[in-house]
Design an enzyme around this catalytic site. Structure first.
Site, short mmCIF file in Angstrom:
data_model
loop_
_atom_site.label_atom_id
_atom_site.label_comp_id
_atom_site.label_asym_id
_atom_site.label_seq_id
_atom_site.Cartn_x
_atom_site.Cartn_y
_atom_site.Cartn_z
N THR A 6 -8.79 -5.79 3.68
CA THR A 6 -8.71 -4.88 2.54
C THR A 6 -9.71 -5.40 1.51
O THR A 6 -9.68 -6.58 1.18
CB THR A 6 -7.29 -4.88 1.91
OG1 THR A 6 -6.33 -4.58 2.93
CG2 THR A 6 -7.17 -3.88 0.79
N GLU B 286 -9.26 4.06 -2.34
CA GLU B 286 -8.04 3.85 -3.12
C GLU B 286 -8.36 3.12 -4.42
O GLU B 286 -9.43 2.51 -4.56
CB GLU B 286 -7.01 3.00 -2.34
CG GLU B 286 -6.62 3.59 -0.99
CD GLU B 286 -5.39 2.95 -0.37
OE1 GLU B 286 -4.60 2.29 -1.10
OE2 GLU B 286 -5.21 3.10 0.85
N HIS C 163 -3.89 14.06 0.86
CA HIS C 163 -4.13 13.15 1.97
C HIS C 163 -2.95 13.16 2.95
O HIS C 163 -3.14 13.29 4.16
CB HIS C 163 -4.37 11.72 1.46
CG HIS C 163 -4.41 10.67 2.54
ND1 HIS C 163 -5.46 10.56 3.42
CD2 HIS C 163 -3.51 9.71 2.89
CE1 HIS C 163 -5.21 9.57 4.26
NE2 HIS C 163 -4.04 9.04 3.97
N ARG D 61 -7.82 3.46 13.17
CA ARG D 61 -6.97 4.62 13.43
C ARG D 61 -6.36 4.62 14.82
O ARG D 61 -5.24 5.11 14.99
CB ARG D 61 -7.79 5.91 13.24
CG ARG D 61 -8.33 6.12 11.85
CD ARG D 61 -7.23 6.18 10.81
NE ARG D 61 -7.78 6.36 9.47
CZ ARG D 61 -7.09 6.18 8.36
NH1 ARG D 61 -5.81 5.82 8.42
NH2 ARG D 61 -7.64 6.36 7.20
N GLU E 252 -10.46 3.74 3.57
CA GLU E 252 -9.62 4.58 2.72
C GLU E 252 -10.00 4.33 1.27
O GLU E 252 -9.99 3.18 0.80
CB GLU E 252 -8.13 4.28 2.94
CG GLU E 252 -7.63 4.81 4.28
CD GLU E 252 -6.11 4.71 4.45
OE1 GLU E 252 -5.47 3.95 3.71
OE2 GLU E 252 -5.58 5.41 5.34
N LYS F 54 -3.94 -2.11 9.90
CA LYS F 54 -4.32 -2.25 8.49
C LYS F 54 -4.45 -3.71 8.07
O LYS F 54 -4.86 -3.99 6.95
CB LYS F 54 -3.23 -1.62 7.61
CG LYS F 54 -2.93 -0.17 7.89
CD LYS F 54 -3.90 0.72 7.17
CE LYS F 54 -3.41 2.16 7.20
NZ LYS F 54 -4.22 2.99 6.30
N GLU G 207 -10.08 12.25 7.68
CA GLU G 207 -10.00 13.61 7.14
C GLU G 207 -11.37 14.29 7.12
O GLU G 207 -11.48 15.47 7.43
CB GLU G 207 -9.46 13.57 5.70
CG GLU G 207 -8.03 13.10 5.59
CD GLU G 207 -7.68 12.70 4.16
OE1 GLU G 207 -7.91 11.53 3.80
OE2 GLU G 207 -7.23 13.58 3.40
N ASP H 9 0.84 -1.19 0.00
CA ASP H 9 0.00 0.00 0.00
C ASP H 9 0.87 1.24 0.00
O ASP H 9 1.83 1.33 0.76
CB ASP H 9 -0.92 -0.01 1.23
CG ASP H 9 -2.03 1.01 1.10
OD1 ASP H 9 -2.51 1.23 -0.03
OD2 ASP H 9 -2.42 1.61 2.12
N GLN I 144 -3.59 2.08 14.79
CA GLN I 144 -2.53 2.62 13.93
C GLN I 144 -1.72 3.71 14.64
O GLN I 144 -0.50 3.72 14.59
CB GLN I 144 -3.19 3.20 12.66
CG GLN I 144 -2.21 3.75 11.63
CD GLN I 144 -2.93 4.42 10.44
OE1 GLN I 144 -4.16 4.38 10.35
NE2 GLN I 144 -2.17 5.01 9.55
N ASP J 295 -9.01 0.31 1.79
CA ASP J 295 -7.98 -0.08 2.77
C ASP J 295 -8.51 0.26 4.16
O ASP J 295 -8.20 1.29 4.73
CB ASP J 295 -6.69 0.69 2.45
CG ASP J 295 -5.57 0.39 3.43
OD1 ASP J 295 -5.57 -0.72 3.99
OD2 ASP J 295 -4.72 1.27 3.64
MN MN Z 1 -4.00 3.01 2.60
#
Ligand code: MN
Length: 424
Positions: free
Chosen positions: A265, A209, A141, A245, A207, A261, A372, A134, A248, A241
Site C-alpha cells: 500500500t 484512495e 465503486h 484482482r 485503487e 491486498k 472499473e 481499508d 482477490q 491500495d
Molecule cells: Mn481499497
C-alpha cells in the site's frame, strides 16, 4: 490581529507558484533527510523548499515542549502532543514564513540552515503505521464492482447502505511514494480452471484512495462521536491500495480481502493537516436510508478535493491521465468511518491509517481503478502510441495527485508514485 493560517491573503517570502501544492495556506508535515549526515527528521513543505523544524527549534524559534518531537524519524511523537499543539505549531510556522515577518526572512544564517531545496532531500515514511484499515465507501465503486462480480440485481450488499464496510489490512507493507512494488504471487483460479495454481498475479491493479492519519488514541471499550472522532484526525495523505484482482477474486469469500491486498500500500510523503482542509469542507451525498443514530453527522465532513491518476506504461516517456474525480463523492465520510471503527470498543492508536476505499465518481472517466476503467478487462484503456492496458504490466508507473483549489492558490498533496517490478 494575527491572521488565521488559512487566510487566503497570506503569502510567504519564499516564492510559491500559484500552481504549487505547497503555499503558506497548506504547510503539510513530512519526514526528510538531506546530505550532511543528519538523520531523518520532521519538516514542512513550502513551495520548492522543506522547512527544517528541528533547526528552528535549535534556534529557539519553535517550541512544542518536547525536544524529541522534530528530531524523530516519524511524526508519531509530534502527533501525540494533541490537536491544540498541532494548531499552535502550524500558526507559529505560518508566522515565521510570512512575507512581513523579518525573523527568518532577514536571518540569512538560519534561512540557509532551515530552508532546504526540495530537490536535495529524500522523503521518508512520515509515520510509523500502527494499524491499517481499508474501507469501501464509494457507492459508485461498490456498485461497479458488485455489477461485475455478482450482477446488476445484487450489486450492493444489504449492509452497504447502513454502515461503512471495511477490513483490517496490513501495516507492515505500507510504503512511501517512490518505493517500487513487486508483482505479487498467489493462488489463482481463472474462470474455467478446475483447480487453483500458485503463480504471478496477472490482474494487477491500483485503487485511488485518500488515507486518514489518526493522531490521537481512543481507549478500548469506548465509543466516539462526531466531534471526538474529528479531533483525533491529524491529517490526510494520498493512498494507493495496490490490488491483485485474480488473487482477490478467488480468496475473498467468506472473510474478505487477504493476500490480494497485503503485498503493498503506497502513501504520499506529505500529510496535509485537517486544519488546512477546513476551508474545503462540503456536504457529502444525501444518505438514504438515514444512518443509525451513532453514525449521524451534523457537520459537513466531506472535502472538495480534486483527484487524478496518471499511468506511464513501460514504453511511454510521459504519463497519461486515466481518471479525474473528486473526494467529495464519498458516501461515508472519514469521520463516520472512524466512529464506526471504534463503535464495538475497538481501541484506536496514534499512527493508525484508514483508507477511504476506492474513490469513483458517477461518470465513466471518474473510475478509480483499472478493474472499473477496463470493466474487468473487457474494455482496454487506450494510451498514447497505440499502447493498451487492461491491468498493470511490469515497468508501468502509476501516480495519484490531489489538491483543493482555493482562490489563487491550491492546497495540494504532491504525489504518490509506484513502479511495478516483475514477480520474483
Ligand atoms: Mn481499497
Amino acid at each position: 490581529m494575527v491572521p488565521h493560517p488559512n487566510d487566503p491573503s497570506l503569502y510567504s517570502f519564499v516564492p510559491v507558484d500559484p500552481t504549487s501544492d505547497f503555499p503558506i495556506q497548506n504547510l503539510p508535515y513530512g519526514v526528510f533527510s538531506s546530505g550532511g549526515g543528519l538523520a531523518p527528521r520532521v519538516g514542512v513543505a513550502i513551495g520548492d523548499f522543506v522547512l527544517d523544524l528541528w533547526e528552528l527549534e535549535q534556534d529557539g524559534r519553535l517550541n512544542v515542549g518536547d525536544l524529541g518531537a522534530f528530531s524523530a524519524p516519524t511524526l508519531n511523537p509530534f502527533m501525540a502532543l494533541g490537536p491544540k499543539l498541532w494548531s499552535h505549531t502550524r500558526a507559529r510556522i505560518s508566522e515565521l514564513l510570512r512575507h512581513d515577518n523579518p525573523e527568518l526572512r532577514d536571518n540569512e544564517e538560519l534561512r540557509k540552515l532551515a530552508l532546504v531545496p526540495m530537490a536535495q532531500v529524500k522523503l521518508h515514511m512520515p509515520i510509523a503505521v500502527s494499524g491499517y484499515t481499508d474501507f469501501y465507501s464509494s457507492k459508485e465503486h461498490a456498485t461497479n464492482v458488485g455489477v461485475m462480480f455478482r450482477g446488476k440485481d445484487n450489486a450492493l450488499q444489504r449492509n452497504w447502505l447502513h454502515m461503512p464496510i471495511g477490513y483490517n489490512g496490513r501495516a507492515s507493507t505500507v510504503v512511501v511514494s517512490g518505493t517500487k512494488v513487486r508483482r505479487p504471487r498467489g493462488q489463482l483460479k481463472p474462470p474455467g480452471a478446475e483447480l487453483p495454481s500458485f503463480g504471478a498475479c496477472r490482474r494487477l491493479d491500483f485503487e485511488l484512495e485518500m488515507g486518514v492519519v489518526i493522531g490521537q488514541p481512543s481507549p478500548m471499550g469506548e465509543m466516539l462521536d462526531e466531534v471526538s472522532a474529528a479531533e483525533m484526525i491529524f491529517g490526510f495523505v494520498l493512498l494507493n491500495d495496490w490490488s491483485a484482482r485474480d488473487i482477490q477474486q478467488w480468496e475473498y469469500v467468506p472473510l474478505g480481502p487477504f493476500q490480494g491486498k497485503a503485498f503493498a500500500t503506497s502513501i504520499s510523503p506529505w500529510i496535509v493537516t485537517r486544519e488546512a482542509l477546513e476551508p474545503f469542507r462540503v456536504q457529502g451525498p444525501a444518505q438514504d436510508p438515514a444512518p443509525l443514530p451513532y453514525l449521524q453527522q451534523v457537520q459537513p465532513n466531506n472535502y472538495d478535493l480534486q483527484l487524478d491518476v496518471g499511468l506511464r506504461a513501460a514504453p511511454m516517456k510521459e504519463s497519461m491521465r486515466i481518471c479525474r474525480t473528486n473526494f467529495k463523492y464519498m458516501y461515508w465520510s472519514s469521520v463516520q468511518q472512524l466512529v464506526h471503527h471504534a463503535s464495538s470498543g475497538c481501541a484506536m492508536n496514534i499512527g493508525d491509517l484508514l483508507g477511504s476505499g476506492t474513490i469513483s465518481g458517477p461518470e465513466k472517466d471518474q473510475r478509480g481503478s483499472l478493474l472499473e476503467i477496463s470493466w474487468n478487462g473487457t474494455e482496454p484503456v487506450e494510451l498514447s502510441g497505440g499502447i493498451k492496458r487492461t491491468f498493470l504490466e511490469d515497468g508501468d508507473s502509476l501516480s495519484l495527485h490531489g489538491w483543493c483549489q482555493g482562490d489563487g492558490y491550491r492546497v495540494g498533496f504532491g504525489e504518490v508514485e509506484g513502479t511495478i517490478l516483475p514477480a520474483q
